[in-house]
Design a protein around this motif. Sequence first.
Motif, short mmCIF file in Angstrom:
data_model
loop_
_atom_site.label_atom_id
_atom_site.label_comp_id
_atom_site.label_asym_id
_atom_site.label_seq_id
_atom_site.Cartn_x
_atom_site.Cartn_y
_atom_site.Cartn_z
N LEU A 111 0.83 -1.21 0.00
CA LEU A 111 0.00 0.00 0.00
C LEU A 111 0.87 1.26 0.00
O LEU A 111 0.56 2.24 -0.69
N GLY A 112 1.93 1.23 0.79
CA GLY A 112 2.82 2.38 0.83
C GLY A 112 3.45 2.67 -0.52
O GLY A 112 3.56 3.83 -0.94
N LEU A 113 3.87 1.61 -1.22
CA LEU A 113 4.47 1.78 -2.53
C LEU A 113 3.47 2.39 -3.52
O LEU A 113 3.80 3.31 -4.27
N ILE A 114 2.24 1.89 -3.51
CA ILE A 114 1.21 2.41 -4.41
C ILE A 114 0.92 3.88 -4.09
O ILE A 114 0.82 4.73 -4.99
N GLY A 115 0.79 4.18 -2.79
CA GLY A 115 0.50 5.57 -2.40
C GLY A 115 1.61 6.53 -2.75
O GLY A 115 1.37 7.60 -3.31
N ALA A 116 2.85 6.14 -2.43
CA ALA A 116 3.98 7.01 -2.75
C ALA A 116 4.14 7.19 -4.25
O ALA A 116 4.40 8.29 -4.74
N GLY A 117 3.94 6.10 -5.01
CA GLY A 117 4.03 6.20 -6.46
C GLY A 117 2.96 7.11 -7.03
O GLY A 117 3.20 7.86 -7.99
N THR A 118 1.76 7.08 -6.43
CA THR A 118 0.68 7.96 -6.88
C THR A 118 1.04 9.42 -6.68
O THR A 118 0.81 10.27 -7.55
N VAL A 119 1.62 9.73 -5.53
CA VAL A 119 2.04 11.11 -5.26
C VAL A 119 3.09 11.56 -6.27
O VAL A 119 3.01 12.65 -6.84
N ILE A 120 4.07 10.70 -6.50
CA ILE A 120 5.16 11.07 -7.41
C ILE A 120 4.64 11.28 -8.83
O ILE A 120 4.97 12.27 -9.48
N LEU A 121 3.81 10.36 -9.30
CA LEU A 121 3.31 10.45 -10.66
C LEU A 121 2.40 11.66 -10.86
O LEU A 121 2.35 12.24 -11.95
N SER A 122 1.69 12.06 -9.81
CA SER A 122 0.79 13.21 -9.93
C SER A 122 1.51 14.54 -9.78
O SER A 122 0.99 15.58 -10.14
N HIS A 123 2.75 14.48 -9.27
CA HIS A 123 3.43 15.71 -8.87
C HIS A 123 4.64 16.04 -9.74
O HIS A 123 4.93 17.21 -9.98
N ALA A 124 5.37 15.03 -10.16
CA ALA A 124 6.69 15.30 -10.75
C ALA A 124 6.75 14.88 -12.21
O ALA A 124 6.09 13.94 -12.64
N GLU A 125 7.54 15.59 -12.95
CA GLU A 125 7.84 15.23 -14.33
C GLU A 125 8.85 14.09 -14.34
O GLU A 125 9.82 14.10 -13.59
N LEU A 126 8.57 13.10 -15.16
CA LEU A 126 9.45 11.95 -15.24
C LEU A 126 10.31 12.04 -16.50
O LEU A 126 9.80 12.00 -17.61
N LYS A 127 11.59 12.20 -16.30
CA LYS A 127 12.48 12.25 -17.45
C LYS A 127 13.87 11.85 -17.03
O LYS A 127 14.24 11.88 -15.86
N THR A 128 14.65 11.45 -18.02
CA THR A 128 16.05 11.14 -17.77
C THR A 128 16.83 11.43 -19.05
O THR A 128 16.28 11.33 -20.14
N GLN A 129 18.07 11.81 -18.89
CA GLN A 129 18.94 12.10 -20.03
C GLN A 129 19.94 10.96 -20.16
O GLN A 129 21.04 11.02 -19.62
N GLY A 130 19.55 9.89 -20.84
CA GLY A 130 20.44 8.77 -21.02
C GLY A 130 20.45 7.84 -19.81
O GLY A 130 19.81 8.10 -18.79
N PRO A 131 21.21 6.74 -19.90
CA PRO A 131 21.18 5.73 -18.85
C PRO A 131 21.99 6.08 -17.60
O PRO A 131 21.79 5.46 -16.55
N PHE A 132 22.89 7.05 -17.67
CA PHE A 132 23.79 7.31 -16.54
C PHE A 132 23.01 7.65 -15.27
O PHE A 132 23.30 7.13 -14.18
N GLY A 133 22.02 8.54 -15.39
CA GLY A 133 21.24 8.94 -14.22
C GLY A 133 20.49 7.79 -13.60
O GLY A 133 20.41 7.65 -12.37
N LEU A 134 19.91 6.91 -14.45
CA LEU A 134 19.18 5.76 -13.93
C LEU A 134 20.11 4.77 -13.25
O LEU A 134 19.76 4.17 -12.22
N ILE A 135 21.30 4.58 -13.80
CA ILE A 135 22.28 3.69 -13.17
C ILE A 135 22.68 4.23 -11.80
O ILE A 135 22.75 3.49 -10.81
N CYS A 136 22.94 5.54 -11.73
CA CYS A 136 23.29 6.16 -10.44
C CYS A 136 22.16 5.98 -9.42
O CYS A 136 22.41 5.66 -8.26
N THR A 137 20.93 6.18 -9.86
CA THR A 137 19.79 6.07 -8.96
C THR A 137 19.62 4.64 -8.46
O THR A 137 19.33 4.41 -7.28
#
Length: 293
Positions: free
Chosen positions: A133-159
């Motif tokens: 439930l926590g994962l679904i709730g937190a994901g809902t907040v993030i998806l409704s609030h923040a722009e999702l983008k990345t510039q290439g794979p480096f940032g995702l690997i770091c994360t």
Amino acid sequence: MTSKRPLWLAAAPVLFLLLWSAGFPIAKIGIAHAEPMTILALRYTLVLVLLAPLALILRPPLPKSFRAGFDVAVTGFLIQVVYFGLCYLAFKSGTSSGTVAIVVCLQPILVGLLAPRFAGEPVSPRTWAGLALGLIGAGTVILSHAELKTQGPFGLICTAIALFGMTGAALYEKRFGVTQHPITANLIQYAVGAAVTLPLALWTESAPISWDWEFIAVMAYLVLGNSLLAISLLLAMIRAGEVARVSALFYLVPPLAALFAWPLLGEALAPLGWAGMGLAAVGVMLASRRARG
């Protein structure tokens, strides 16, 4: 006969969540004044400058063995260098805060999967329900609030590596951590952080720091609120409770960070985000509730 929990430990989750969550929009303000590694190096160095005189005056006990000091250093490296350092590098590479938050939000699930093996703590069905439930709730907040983008794979690997850094810190502290004097523990951990981030800042970043009252206020909060109080509370809660339940608190970080971003950055939370915040709160309550017996 069960011993009564100290009052400060009962209040620790609320205080930790407020301090930790507010740090995200406050750090975002700081990025406008200095580059990421420079902020981290300055933050860790200032912590050491503040603690060194206290250590000389109070002379806190040192770790009882080399292994005890090494364990403190490992936890500090995983949090201060791997987690914070790589999250900041991801931001610098162009990865949005929403993308980073979604990946890091997997930490409680990862801890729940690994806790039985590495910390000897079984995860109950109720805790799993709360984590989901926590994962679904937190994901809902993030998806409704923040722009999702990345510039290439480096940032995702770091994360992704940052996610494993915080997960590893929680499990390592639970399995090997012992209570140390807070001044001693913080000196060791932030010395490790400064030893890594300071050379990185000098080698890779050249933009000058924009010193003004806003940046000074940001650094004061990051040093006192995030670095000293929040981290000390987190490690104390991990040692005192089950690591999966403590990690579930991180599901409330994205909603609360979004809430703090409203007055600080003018980023209003969408109606769907409020629903997600409530769902995340219910999940954390389920996952964090102690069984009676």
